[in-house]
Motif scaffolding. Structure first.
Motif, PDB file in Angstrom:
ATOM      1  N   LYS A 179      61.754  14.941 -39.115  1.00 13.03           N
ATOM      2  CA  LYS A 179      62.979  14.853 -39.924  1.00 13.03           C
ATOM      3  C   LYS A 179      62.655  14.027 -41.163  1.00 13.03           C
ATOM      4  O   LYS A 179      62.504  12.805 -41.086  1.00 13.03           O
ATOM      5  N   ILE A 180      62.534  14.668 -42.316  1.00 13.40           N
ATOM      6  CA  ILE A 180      61.988  14.035 -43.519  1.00 13.40           C
ATOM      7  C   ILE A 180      63.100  13.728 -44.517  1.00 13.40           C
ATOM      8  O   ILE A 180      63.824  14.635 -44.961  1.00 13.40           O
ATOM      9  N   LEU A 181      63.211  12.461 -44.867  1.00 12.99           N
ATOM     10  CA  LEU A 181      64.119  12.021 -45.929  1.00 12.99           C
ATOM     11  C   LEU A 181      63.285  11.572 -47.122  1.00 12.99           C
ATOM     12  O   LEU A 181      62.395  10.729 -46.979  1.00 12.99           O
ATOM     13  N   ARG A 182      63.556  12.149 -48.284  1.00 13.13           N
ATOM     14  CA  ARG A 182      62.911  11.716 -49.520  1.00 13.13           C
ATOM     15  C   ARG A 182      63.976  11.168 -50.454  1.00 13.13           C
ATOM     16  O   ARG A 182      65.015  11.807 -50.672  1.00 13.13           O
ATOM     17  N   VAL A 183      63.697   9.988 -51.005  1.00 10.14           N
ATOM     18  CA  VAL A 183      64.675   9.341 -51.875  1.00 10.14           C
ATOM     19  C   VAL A 183      63.933   8.543 -52.934  1.00 10.14           C
ATOM     20  O   VAL A 183      62.830   8.035 -52.690  1.00 10.14           O
ATOM     21  N   GLU A 184      64.514   8.449 -54.128  1.00 14.97           N
ATOM     22  CA  GLU A 184      63.909   7.655 -55.187  1.00 14.97           C
ATOM     23  C   GLU A 184      63.848   6.192 -54.753  1.00 14.97           C
ATOM     24  O   GLU A 184      64.861   5.609 -54.360  1.00 14.97           O
TER      25      GLU A 184
ATOM     26  N   SER B 256      72.839   6.371 -42.585  1.00 16.66           N
ATOM     27  CA  SER B 256      73.464   7.577 -42.044  1.00 16.66           C
ATOM     28  C   SER B 256      73.018   8.735 -42.924  1.00 16.66           C
ATOM     29  O   SER B 256      73.377   8.806 -44.109  1.00 16.66           O
ATOM     30  N   VAL B 257      72.238   9.647 -42.328  1.00 16.38           N
ATOM     31  CA  VAL B 257      71.580  10.686 -43.108  1.00 16.38           C
ATOM     32  C   VAL B 257      72.163  12.047 -42.760  1.00 16.38           C
ATOM     33  O   VAL B 257      72.292  12.412 -41.590  1.00 16.38           O
ATOM     34  N   GLY B 258      72.544  12.789 -43.789  1.00 20.14           N
ATOM     35  CA  GLY B 258      72.997  14.167 -43.638  1.00 20.14           C
ATOM     36  C   GLY B 258      72.316  15.034 -44.681  1.00 20.14           C
ATOM     37  O   GLY B 258      71.438  14.564 -45.407  1.00 20.14           O
ATOM     38  N   ARG B 259      72.702  16.267 -44.789  1.00 18.67           N
ATOM     39  CA  ARG B 259      72.051  17.183 -45.724  1.00 18.67           C
ATOM     40  C   ARG B 259      72.189  16.683 -47.164  1.00 18.67           C
ATOM     41  O   ARG B 259      73.289  16.624 -47.721  1.00 18.67           O
ATOM     42  N   ASP B 260      71.046  16.311 -47.753  1.00 15.66           N
ATOM     43  CA  ASP B 260      70.986  15.792 -49.127  1.00 15.66           C
ATOM     44  C   ASP B 260      71.986  14.666 -49.366  1.00 15.66           C
ATOM     45  O   ASP B 260      72.564  14.532 -50.456  1.00 15.66           O
ATOM     46  N   LEU B 261      72.176  13.843 -48.341  1.00 16.49           N
ATOM     47  CA  LEU B 261      73.126  12.736 -48.441  1.00 16.49           C
ATOM     48  C   LEU B 261      72.632  11.553 -47.618  1.00 16.49           C
ATOM     49  O   LEU B 261      72.173  11.728 -46.482  1.00 16.49           O
TER      50      LEU B 261
ATOM     51  N   ALA C 265      72.767  14.197 -53.654  1.00 14.88           N
ATOM     52  CA  ALA C 265      71.686  15.166 -53.808  1.00 14.88           C
ATOM     53  C   ALA C 265      70.825  14.928 -55.053  1.00 14.88           C
ATOM     54  O   ALA C 265      69.694  15.405 -55.121  1.00 14.88           O
ATOM     55  N   GLU C 266      71.342  14.203 -56.041  1.00 14.85           N
ATOM     56  CA  GLU C 266      70.533  13.895 -57.216  1.00 14.85           C
ATOM     57  C   GLU C 266      69.408  12.922 -56.889  1.00 14.85           C
ATOM     58  O   GLU C 266      68.409  12.853 -57.601  1.00 14.85           O
ATOM     59  N   GLN C 267      69.606  12.141 -55.832  1.00 21.81           N
ATOM     60  CA  GLN C 267      68.630  11.114 -55.466  1.00 21.81           C
ATOM     61  C   GLN C 267      67.974  11.358 -54.115  1.00 21.81           C
ATOM     62  O   GLN C 267      66.935  10.773 -53.816  1.00 21.81           O
ATOM     63  N   VAL C 268      68.563  12.237 -53.308  1.00 28.15           N
ATOM     64  CA  VAL C 268      68.173  12.373 -51.901  1.00 28.15           C
ATOM     65  C   VAL C 268      67.804  13.819 -51.586  1.00 28.15           C
ATOM     66  O   VAL C 268      68.452  14.762 -52.052  1.00 28.15           O
ATOM     67  N   GLU C 269      66.774  13.970 -50.752  1.00 23.05           N
ATOM     68  CA  GLU C 269      66.413  15.294 -50.224  1.00 23.05           C
ATOM     69  C   GLU C 269      66.278  15.169 -48.704  1.00 23.05           C
ATOM     70  O   GLU C 269      65.441  14.410 -48.203  1.00 23.05           O
ATOM     71  N   TYR C 270      67.115  15.891 -47.969  1.00 21.09           N
ATOM     72  CA  TYR C 270      67.074  15.861 -46.504  1.00 21.09           C
ATOM     73  C   TYR C 270      67.680  17.160 -45.988  1.00 21.09           C
ATOM     74  O   TYR C 270      68.805  17.506 -46.344  1.00 21.09           O
ATOM     75  N   ARG C 271      66.949  17.889 -45.123  1.00 24.43           N
ATOM     76  CA  ARG C 271      67.413  19.197 -44.646  1.00 24.43           C
ATOM     77  C   ARG C 271      67.464  19.280 -43.117  1.00 24.43           C
ATOM     78  O   ARG C 271      67.745  20.348 -42.583  1.00 24.43           O
ATOM     79  N   ALA C 272      67.195  18.178 -42.423  1.00 23.30           N
ATOM     80  CA  ALA C 272      67.164  18.203 -40.963  1.00 23.30           C
ATOM     81  C   ALA C 272      68.543  17.872 -40.387  1.00 23.30           C
ATOM     82  O   ALA C 272      69.523  17.712 -41.125  1.00 23.30           O
ATOM     83  N   THR C 273      68.601  17.771 -39.060  1.00 20.63           N
ATOM     84  CA  THR C 273      69.878  17.447 -38.411  1.00 20.63           C
ATOM     85  C   THR C 273      70.282  16.016 -38.759  1.00 20.63           C
ATOM     86  O   THR C 273      69.436  15.139 -38.941  1.00 20.63           O
ATOM     87  N   PRO C 274      71.582  15.740 -38.851  1.00 24.62           N
ATOM     88  CA  PRO C 274      72.052  14.396 -39.200  1.00 24.62           C
ATOM     89  C   PRO C 274      71.601  13.360 -38.163  1.00 24.62           C
ATOM     90  O   PRO C 274      71.437  13.679 -36.976  1.00 24.62           O
ATOM     91  N   LEU C 275      71.428  12.130 -38.628  1.00 20.55           N
ATOM     92  CA  LEU C 275      71.116  11.038 -37.699  1.00 20.55           C
ATOM     93  C   LEU C 275      71.552   9.723 -38.306  1.00 20.55           C
ATOM     94  O   LEU C 275      71.768   9.604 -39.509  1.00 20.55           O
ATOM     95  N   GLU C 276      71.666   8.714 -37.425  1.00 22.15           N
ATOM     96  CA  GLU C 276      71.959   7.345 -37.840  1.00 22.15           C
ATOM     97  C   GLU C 276      70.875   6.435 -37.281  1.00 22.15           C
ATOM     98  O   GLU C 276      70.456   6.595 -36.122  1.00 22.15           O
ATOM     99  N   ILE C 277      70.418   5.478 -38.088  1.00 20.51           N
ATOM    100  CA  ILE C 277      69.353   4.572 -37.670  1.00 20.51           C
ATOM    101  C   ILE C 277      69.502   3.261 -38.438  1.00 20.51           C
ATOM    102  O   ILE C 277      69.991   3.255 -39.580  1.00 20.51           O
ATOM    103  N   GLY C 278      69.127   2.160 -37.814  1.00 21.25           N
ATOM    104  CA  GLY C 278      69.274   0.847 -38.463  1.00 21.25           C
ATOM    105  C   GLY C 278      67.948   0.118 -38.596  1.00 21.25           C
ATOM    106  O   GLY C 278      67.048   0.269 -37.758  1.00 21.25           O
ATOM    107  N   PHE C 279      67.830  -0.661 -39.670  1.00 18.12           N
ATOM    108  CA  PHE C 279      66.638  -1.470 -39.913  1.00 18.12           C
ATOM    109  C   PHE C 279      67.050  -2.811 -40.509  1.00 18.12           C
ATOM    110  O   PHE C 279      68.114  -2.931 -41.128  1.00 18.12           O
ATOM    111  N   GLN C 280      66.172  -3.789 -40.377  1.00 19.70           N
ATOM    112  CA  GLN C 280      66.360  -5.040 -41.107  1.00 19.70           C
ATOM    113  C   GLN C 280      66.188  -4.774 -42.595  1.00 19.70           C
ATOM    114  O   GLN C 280      65.222  -4.132 -43.018  1.00 19.70           O
ATOM    115  N   ALA C 281      67.078  -5.296 -43.400  1.00 14.79           N
ATOM    116  CA  ALA C 281      66.995  -5.099 -44.844  1.00 14.79           C
ATOM    117  C   ALA C 281      65.691  -5.641 -45.404  1.00 14.79           C
ATOM    118  O   ALA C 281      65.067  -5.023 -46.275  1.00 14.79           O
ATOM    119  N   ARG C 282      65.281  -6.780 -44.893  1.00 10.85           N
ATOM    120  CA  ARG C 282      64.035  -7.397 -45.387  1.00 10.85           C
ATOM    121  C   ARG C 282      62.842  -6.502 -45.120  1.00 10.85           C
ATOM    122  O   ARG C 282      61.941  -6.371 -45.959  1.00 10.85           O
TER     123      ARG C 282
END
Length: 374
Positions: free
Chosen positions: A260-265, A290-295, A314-331
């Motif tokens: 599941k590939i997310l590309r973002v600037e 929270s990732v959805g189609r080009d969002l 969609a101007e900044q994000v490319e994602y075509r897989a199934t939606p998902l939610e995931i968390g990370f430390q900001a740092r």
């Protein structure tokens, strides 16, 4: 020993070596630097018994000899002299103090016997090779943020430097991990590095050599054995002990099936993380993706301050897989994205599995982030 040196030249060398001196050491001689004049050359040396740094300094020498002097005091005295001052150092030998003169200023410093200064012997170094300074800076900068500070797992308190193969091509690989994130960076394997032992370069050594790399532009000569590593750059030679331990098999934590590939600037993503994480003063500062189609929607919540969200479209994000939610430390997100230019690529498996991060189109550096519950 007697010599004259330009203030700026002497100050630069003293700044280098005094960084190695252990400020809280209980062994008095280790608070001193060793100044030696031999065959018309001045060298300055310092050690904390783990790292030793020797630098050759341009000077006009009048008498051979050697003396130790308190590193911090000598540095401060030279630093406070006028920019164009000429520093004269004179030591007649024995227990006599070291005389320092600069214009109308004069002082005498108490010295310790030179035979108490540790011998700076690197032993037999079995492998030698050269690495461009820029390449070595890249290996360090893109991995050292992930070095562990947990002393109980001492074998993670450095960068693991070793030869490896990447798709059949020999590479020099640097790895660091603290169990929460991992960085693996590669450069073409230099001539002479084949068969080198895998070594763990301690965190302090990594930081000190990185400071010196800002001042050089050519090749850095590296020599190592299973217990020592030595760097030669311009007029400086740093020798360090290595961490005596076995680095874990880091390949086991690098995911291979994340499709599941997310590309973002990168700049847009980093700025959004900074803004939403500002809502909380928690050290960990969890951020949910929270990732959805080009969002992509980033959000953070604080029990005391409230919530914050930001949407990238969609101007900044490319994602075509199934939606998902995931968390990370900001740092941790910021530490990784600081190493990436252009677009950052997140490779997910699901919301609970390790995530692979890399620069889009660049296989030389990969990062792994462990998710957290948010």
């Amino acid at each position: 020993m007697k010599l004259k040196a330009d203030r700026a030249t002497l100050l630069k060398a003293l700044a280098h070596v005094q960084n190695v001196v252990e400020k809280r050491n209980t062994i008095p001689i280790l608070a001193n630097v060793l100044l030696s004049v031999k065959e018309g050359r001045l060298t300055i040396a310092a050690t904390d018994l783990e790292i030793a740094l020797i630098e050759e300094v341009a000077a006009t020498t009048m008498r051979d000899g050697s003396v130790t002097a308190p590193a911090a005091t000598l540095y401060e005295i030279v630093r406070r002299q006028p920019d164009n001052a000429e520093i004269e150092l004179d030591h007649p030998g024995g227990d006599a103090p070291l005389a320092l003169r600069a214009g109308r200023y004069a002082t005498k410093l108490v010295v310790l016997p030179t035979d108490e200064f540790p011998k700076l012997d690197a032993g037999k170094l079995t492998h030698r090779f050269a690495v461009p300074a820029q390449a070595l800076r890249g290996l360090i900068d893109r991995t050292r943020f992930a070095i562990s500070t947990e002393e109980t797992r001492y074998y993670l308190n450095g960068i693991y430097l070793h030869s490896a193969e990447s798709e059949g091509v020999p590479v020099l690989r640097a790895v660091a991990t603290d169990g929460h994130r991992l960085a693996r960076v590669e450069e073409p394997l230099p001539e002479g590095a084949a068969g080198m032992p895998g070594v763990i370069v301690p965190r302090k050594t990594v930081n000190e050599i990185r400071k010196l790399l800002d001042e050089v532009s050519g090749d850095v000569s590296i020599a190592l054995s299973e217990t020592r590593i030595q760097f030669e750059l311009d007029t400086m030679r740093m020798t360090s002990k290595l961490i005596d331990g076995t680095y874990p098999d880091y390949s086991k934590v690098i995911p291979t099936g994340n499709d599941k590939i997310l590309r973002v600037e990168t700049a847009d993503f980093s700025a959004a993380v900074a803004r939403v994480s500002a809502i909380t003063s928690e050290r960990n500062k969890p951020v949910k993706l929270s990732v959805g189609r080009d969002l992509l929607v980033l959000s953070a919540t604080s029990p005391d301050q409230g919530t914050a969200t930001e949407e990238l479209d969609a101007e900044q994000v490319e994602y075509r897989a199934t939606p998902l939610e995931i968390g990370f430390q900001a740092r941790y997100l910021n530490d990784v994205t600081e190493q990436i230019k252009g677009k950052v690529e997140f490779c997910f498996a699901d919301g609970a599995a390790p995530t692979l991060v890399r620069a889009a189109g660049d296989e030389s550096a990969i990062f792994v982030l462990m998710p957290m519950r948010v």
